[in-house]
Every structure is written in structure tokens, then in C-alpha cells.
Design a protein around this motif. Structure first.
Motif, PDB file in Angstrom:
ATOM      1  N   LYS A  96      -0.483  26.840  19.125  1.00 61.80           N
ATOM      2  CA  LYS A  96      -1.527  26.651  20.125  1.00 61.80           C
ATOM      3  C   LYS A  96      -1.147  25.575  21.122  1.00 61.80           C
ATOM      4  O   LYS A  96      -1.350  25.735  22.334  1.00 61.80           O
ATOM      5  CB  LYS A  96      -2.846  26.295  19.431  1.00 61.80           C
ATOM      6  CG  LYS A  96      -4.039  26.183  20.362  1.00 61.80           C
ATOM      7  CD  LYS A  96      -5.302  25.892  19.578  1.00 61.80           C
ATOM      8  CE  LYS A  96      -6.522  25.787  20.490  1.00 61.80           C
ATOM      9  NZ  LYS A  96      -7.754  25.497  19.722  1.00 61.80           N
ATOM     10  N   GLU A  97      -0.571  24.473  20.645  1.00 60.72           N
ATOM     11  CA  GLU A  97      -0.189  23.379  21.534  1.00 60.72           C
ATOM     12  C   GLU A  97       0.866  23.831  22.538  1.00 60.72           C
ATOM     13  O   GLU A  97       0.788  23.521  23.726  1.00 60.72           O
ATOM     14  CB  GLU A  97       0.341  22.185  20.731  1.00 60.72           C
ATOM     15  CG  GLU A  97      -0.720  21.388  20.008  1.00 60.72           C
ATOM     16  CD  GLU A  97      -1.173  22.048  18.717  1.00 60.72           C
ATOM     17  OE1 GLU A  97      -0.663  23.138  18.394  1.00 60.72           O
ATOM     18  OE2 GLU A  97      -2.037  21.473  18.034  1.00 60.72           O
ATOM     19  N   LEU A  98       1.856  24.583  22.060  1.00 60.29           N
ATOM     20  CA  LEU A  98       2.920  25.040  22.952  1.00 60.29           C
ATOM     21  C   LEU A  98       2.389  26.002  23.996  1.00 60.29           C
ATOM     22  O   LEU A  98       2.696  25.889  25.181  1.00 60.29           O
ATOM     23  CB  LEU A  98       4.042  25.696  22.141  1.00 60.29           C
ATOM     24  CG  LEU A  98       5.171  26.328  22.963  1.00 60.29           C
ATOM     25  CD1 LEU A  98       5.871  25.284  23.820  1.00 60.29           C
ATOM     26  CD2 LEU A  98       6.172  27.020  22.051  1.00 60.29           C
ATOM     27  N   MET A  99       1.571  26.979  23.577  1.00 61.12           N
ATOM     28  CA  MET A  99       1.096  27.983  24.518  1.00 61.12           C
ATOM     29  C   MET A  99       0.131  27.387  25.531  1.00 61.12           C
ATOM     30  O   MET A  99       0.109  27.802  26.694  1.00 61.12           O
ATOM     31  CB  MET A  99       0.444  29.135  23.753  1.00 61.12           C
ATOM     32  CG  MET A  99       1.408  29.896  22.858  1.00 61.12           C
ATOM     33  SD  MET A  99       2.990  30.308  23.660  1.00 61.12           S
ATOM     34  CE  MET A  99       2.440  31.361  25.000  1.00 61.12           C
ATOM     35  N   GLN A 100      -0.684  26.418  25.127  1.00 58.26           N
ATOM     36  CA  GLN A 100      -1.565  25.762  26.086  1.00 58.26           C
ATOM     37  C   GLN A 100      -0.754  25.029  27.148  1.00 58.26           C
ATOM     38  O   GLN A 100      -1.070  25.103  28.340  1.00 58.26           O
ATOM     39  CB  GLN A 100      -2.498  24.789  25.362  1.00 58.26           C
ATOM     40  CG  GLN A 100      -3.643  25.450  24.620  1.00 58.26           C
ATOM     41  CD  GLN A 100      -4.535  24.449  23.906  1.00 58.26           C
ATOM     42  OE1 GLN A 100      -4.157  23.287  23.709  1.00 58.26           O
ATOM     43  NE2 GLN A 100      -5.705  24.885  23.498  1.00 58.26           N
ATOM     44  N   SER A 101       0.294  24.343  26.722  1.00 55.30           N
ATOM     45  CA  SER A 101       1.144  23.630  27.670  1.00 55.30           C
ATOM     46  C   SER A 101       1.873  24.602  28.598  1.00 55.30           C
ATOM     47  O   SER A 101       1.962  24.364  29.814  1.00 55.30           O
ATOM     48  CB  SER A 101       2.159  22.759  26.922  1.00 55.30           C
ATOM     49  OG  SER A 101       1.511  21.772  26.147  1.00 55.30           O
ATOM     50  N   LEU A 102       2.377  25.699  28.049  1.00 52.94           N
ATOM     51  CA  LEU A 102       3.095  26.682  28.866  1.00 52.94           C
ATOM     52  C   LEU A 102       2.177  27.355  29.879  1.00 52.94           C
ATOM     53  O   LEU A 102       2.544  27.527  31.040  1.00 52.94           O
ATOM     54  CB  LEU A 102       3.750  27.728  27.967  1.00 52.94           C
ATOM     55  CG  LEU A 102       5.093  27.353  27.344  1.00 52.94           C
ATOM     56  CD1 LEU A 102       5.555  28.449  26.392  1.00 52.94           C
ATOM     57  CD2 LEU A 102       6.142  27.117  28.416  1.00 52.94           C
ATOM     58  N   ASN A 103       0.987  27.754  29.451  1.00 50.05           N
ATOM     59  CA  ASN A 103       0.065  28.421  30.370  1.00 50.05           C
ATOM     60  C   ASN A 103      -0.405  27.471  31.465  1.00 50.05           C
ATOM     61  O   ASN A 103      -0.537  27.868  32.628  1.00 50.05           O
ATOM     62  CB  ASN A 103      -1.122  28.992  29.596  1.00 50.05           C
ATOM     63  CG  ASN A 103      -0.731  30.161  28.709  1.00 50.05           C
ATOM     64  OD1 ASN A 103       0.201  30.901  29.009  1.00 50.05           O
ATOM     65  ND2 ASN A 103      -1.435  30.327  27.608  1.00 50.05           N
ATOM     66  N   SER A 104      -0.659  26.211  31.121  1.00 50.09           N
ATOM     67  CA  SER A 104      -1.044  25.226  32.136  1.00 50.09           C
ATOM     68  C   SER A 104       0.114  24.955  33.094  1.00 50.09           C
ATOM     69  O   SER A 104      -0.086  24.828  34.305  1.00 50.09           O
ATOM     70  CB  SER A 104      -1.500  23.924  31.469  1.00 50.09           C
ATOM     71  OG  SER A 104      -2.632  24.136  30.659  1.00 50.09           O
ATOM     72  N   ALA A 105       1.325  24.872  32.553  1.00 48.71           N
ATOM     73  CA  ALA A 105       2.500  24.659  33.402  1.00 48.71           C
ATOM     74  C   ALA A 105       2.736  25.850  34.318  1.00 48.71           C
ATOM     75  O   ALA A 105       3.151  25.686  35.471  1.00 48.71           O
ATOM     76  CB  ALA A 105       3.729  24.402  32.535  1.00 48.71           C
ATOM     77  N   ALA A 106       2.465  27.059  33.826  1.00 45.92           N
ATOM     78  CA  ALA A 106       2.625  28.257  34.661  1.00 45.92           C
ATOM     79  C   ALA A 106       1.630  28.246  35.817  1.00 45.92           C
ATOM     80  O   ALA A 106       1.970  28.609  36.946  1.00 45.92           O
ATOM     81  CB  ALA A 106       2.448  29.506  33.812  1.00 45.92           C
ATOM     82  N   ALA A 107       0.395  27.827  35.547  1.00 42.10           N
ATOM     83  CA  ALA A 107      -0.597  27.730  36.615  1.00 42.10           C
ATOM     84  C   ALA A 107      -0.185  26.688  37.648  1.00 42.10           C
ATOM     85  O   ALA A 107      -0.337  26.897  38.857  1.00 42.10           O
ATOM     86  CB  ALA A 107      -1.970  27.399  36.023  1.00 42.10           C
TER      87      ALA A 107
END
Length: 200
Positions: free
Chosen positions: A91-102
Motif C-alpha cells: 500500500k505504501e509503495l502504490m500510494q507513493s507511485l500513484n501520487s508521483a504519477a499525478a
């Protein structure tokens, strides 16, 4: 004794025997340099920079919903701190990746500093994720401690069916007082909703 030059990975230490000649050559390993610790802000910035280039950057430069497949081997090679996020939890990794993608999409499109308010949204899908510690030999080896973490299971699909919609959240309204409230379905119960007998 003295030092003899070796390759870039190791050096050799020559010891002098009592008679004056060389007695033995003992390999001396060169200490491995550990990467410097990176703060959460620096890690996030590195993720944004990684997603701004290559195929990901091309996809994020256009508006609309995006689903990107990111090679985890390339990601962890460019941003080693991202692997530490994976070790903490999926969850921590995907939240960071999705926020970074935005954030990357906002930079590429020249949007305002608050990309979340725009219609642009991106969802990252990791492929080729390394790590033997995440492997499970069978589904029966899954434990409750694996919840929220990435696991990898290899096998053969013997039967598949049509895609079914799963409803995870549903809103209910009390017929007596009109109060509206939401309930989340339980995956353990097959995502079936238990209709409450009384208004909460």
C-alpha cells in the motif's frame, strides 16, 4: 608486508616470510559502499523524475485516466529507495507511485501545482517485480500476515470465467428516519453485504 594492486573489486595483501620472500597472498575484500539514506521527500521527487521520462512520460503527457505498466526492475534500479517502500508494504509503495504519477502528469502538462484537482489521474501497475522473499510456492502458504503486502505466486491457470463486477462499498438509507450510511463488504464473505437490521 605490503599491498599489491588487484582488480577493482578486491586487493591482495602480501605477507613477508622470515627469510625475506613472500609467504602468502591473502585476498582482502573491499568494503561495499552502502547507498546514502534518502528522505521521503527525496524519494518522492526521484519517483516523479523517473515517471517523467520514457514510455511513462509519453503516457502521462496526455490528459485523462491512465493505467501505466512500469517495469519494477528499472524502477528499483533508478530509485533504490522504492524497494524499501515495497518491503514496508504494498500500500505504501502504490500510494507513493500513484501520487508521483499525478505530480509527473501535472509537470508534463504544465498544470497547476495541485494536480489532484485536475481530471488527470494515473494508476500504476508494476511488472517484473523481483525479490525471492515475496515468493510463495502455493496459495495454501498465504498467511494473515501477508495481508497488505506484495506476494508472488507462480502456477498454471486451469480454468477461467467471465469478468465479474465486485462491489466493495454500498450506501444504505434508513426507511424510517432517512439517515444515509455506507458499509464495506467483506472479502472473506465473498463481498456479500449484510443488510443491517436497524439504523446505526
Amino acid at each position: 608486508g605490503g599491498l599489491l594492486s588487484g582488480n577493482r573489486h578486491a586487493m591482495a595483501l602480501a605477507e613477508t616470510a622470515p627469510g625475506g620472500g613472500p609467504r602468502a597472498i591473502v585476498p582482502v575484500e573491499k568494503p561495499v559502499q552502502q547507498p546514502a539514506e534518502v528522505s521521503e521527500e527525496e524519494c518522492f521527487e526521484h519517483l516523479v523524475q523517473f515517471l517523467c521520462v520514457g514510455e511513462a512520460g509519453k503516457s502521462l503527457s496526455s490528459k485523462g485516466k491512465q493505467c501505466l505498466s512500469v517495469d519494477a526492475m528499472q524502477l528499483f534500479d533508478a530509485v533504490p529507495a522504492a524497494y524499501l517502500l515495497l518491503a514496508k508494504g504494498w500500500k505504501e509503495l502504490m500510494q507513493s507511485l500513484n501520487s508521483a504519477a499525478a505530480q509527473a502528469a501535472a509537470r508534463l502538462q504544465g498544470l497547476a501545482e495541485n494536480p489532484e484537482s485536475d481530471t488527470t489521474s494515473a494508476r500504476i501497475r508494476l511488472v517484473r517485480v523481483p525479490g525471492a522473499e515475496f515468493a510463495r510456492q502455493s496459495v495454501s502458504q498465504l498467511r494473515t500476515s501477508d495481508e497488505g503486502h506484495f506476494v508472488r505466486i507462480m502456477g498454471t491457470v486451469t480454468r477461467s470465467g467471465s469478468v465479474k463486477v465486485v462491489q466493495e462499498w454500498r450506501n444504505f438509507r434508513c426507511e424510517q428516519c432517512g439517515h444515509t450510511f455506507g458499509l464495506r463488504a467483506s472479502p472473506a464473505c465473498g463481498y456479500e453485504f449484510e443488510v443491517p437490521s436497524e439504523c446505526p
